[in-house]
Design a protein around this motif. Structure first.
Motif, short mmCIF file in Angstrom:
data_model
loop_
_atom_site.label_atom_id
_atom_site.label_comp_id
_atom_site.label_asym_id
_atom_site.label_seq_id
_atom_site.Cartn_x
_atom_site.Cartn_y
_atom_site.Cartn_z
N SER A 103 15.29 11.99 55.46
CA SER A 103 15.82 12.44 54.16
C SER A 103 15.55 11.34 53.14
O SER A 103 16.33 10.40 53.00
N PRO A 104 14.43 11.42 52.43
CA PRO A 104 14.13 10.36 51.46
C PRO A 104 15.07 10.43 50.27
O PRO A 104 15.40 11.50 49.78
N VAL A 105 15.53 9.29 49.85
CA VAL A 105 16.44 9.17 48.71
C VAL A 105 15.79 8.22 47.71
O VAL A 105 15.29 7.16 48.11
N PRO A 106 15.74 8.58 46.42
CA PRO A 106 15.13 7.65 45.46
C PRO A 106 15.99 6.39 45.31
O PRO A 106 17.22 6.45 45.39
N ALA A 107 15.33 5.30 45.11
CA ALA A 107 16.03 4.02 44.94
C ALA A 107 16.64 3.96 43.55
O ALA A 107 16.04 4.40 42.57
N THR A 108 17.83 3.44 43.46
CA THR A 108 18.52 3.31 42.17
C THR A 108 18.75 1.83 41.90
O THR A 108 19.05 1.05 42.80
#
Length: 194
Positions: A103-108
């Motif tokens: 589940s890729p999550v964008p970096a913040t």
């Protein structure tokens, strides 16, 4: 006395032996001075080699310290880089289709630190005997203006001739232009002058 053998002169032989001894001594002296000069150069080069090897070891320590994971993370934060979140993978199936794995999550990026607020300081016009400076820059409530002061646009008394904190700067008056001639030019009369 007819059986006497003739005598060979001894002087050239002695001179030859003395010249050979002198030449040997001079060549020995030259060899000794050359070897001592070479030994001095060797000591200098060894000292330089030791200094360079110490410098090389120090640079190698600096490189190893800058390659440490903590140092790399610190430098990345200083450059504004953000650490990646959980990655996702594309897996290609044998029939040519691809499916996402994970589940890729964008970096913040973290919020920027708050900027420090400037602290108010007292201005030189507020430094009068009897008045205490306040954060607003004006005198404390209940203080009376001193003699020789005029109220400004905010109502803060200041010394005469100096503008207050809220007053606009005085506009300079235009100076009249002076000409080289100050006397008026006579107007000619019809018929001329006699």
């Amino acid at each position: 006395m007819a059986g006497h053998a003739p005598h060979a002169p001894k002087t050239p032989f002695v001179l030859l032996v003395v010249a050979m001894l002198g030449g040997g001594l001079v060549s020995l002296l030259l060899l000794s001075s050359a070897s001592s000069a070479d030994a001095f150069t060797l000591r200098t080069l060894q000292r330089d080699n030791r200094a360079l090897s110490i410098r090389e070891q120090g640079l190698a320590r600096d490189v190893a310290a800058s390659e440490a994971p903590g140092e790399l993370a610190k430098r990345a934060r200083q450059l504004g880089l953000v650490q990646g979140a959980e990655p996702g993978f594309l897996i290609v199936q044998p029939n040519g289709t691809a499916r996402a794995e994970g589940s890729p999550v964008p970096a913040t990026s973290p919020p920027p630190p708050p900027k420090p607020t400037p602290t108010p300081t007292a201005t030189p016009s507020d430094a009068r005997p009897g008045a205490t400076p306040t954060p607003g820059g004006g005198p404390r409530a209940g203080s009376t203006p001193t003699a020789g002061s005029t109220p400004t646009a905010r109502g803060t008394p200041t010394a005469r001739g100096t503008p207050g904190p809220g007053a606009s700067p005085p506009t300079p008056r235009p100076t009249p232009r002076t000409t080289a001639r100050t006397s008026p030019k006579p107007t000619p009369t019809p018929g001329g002058t006699r």
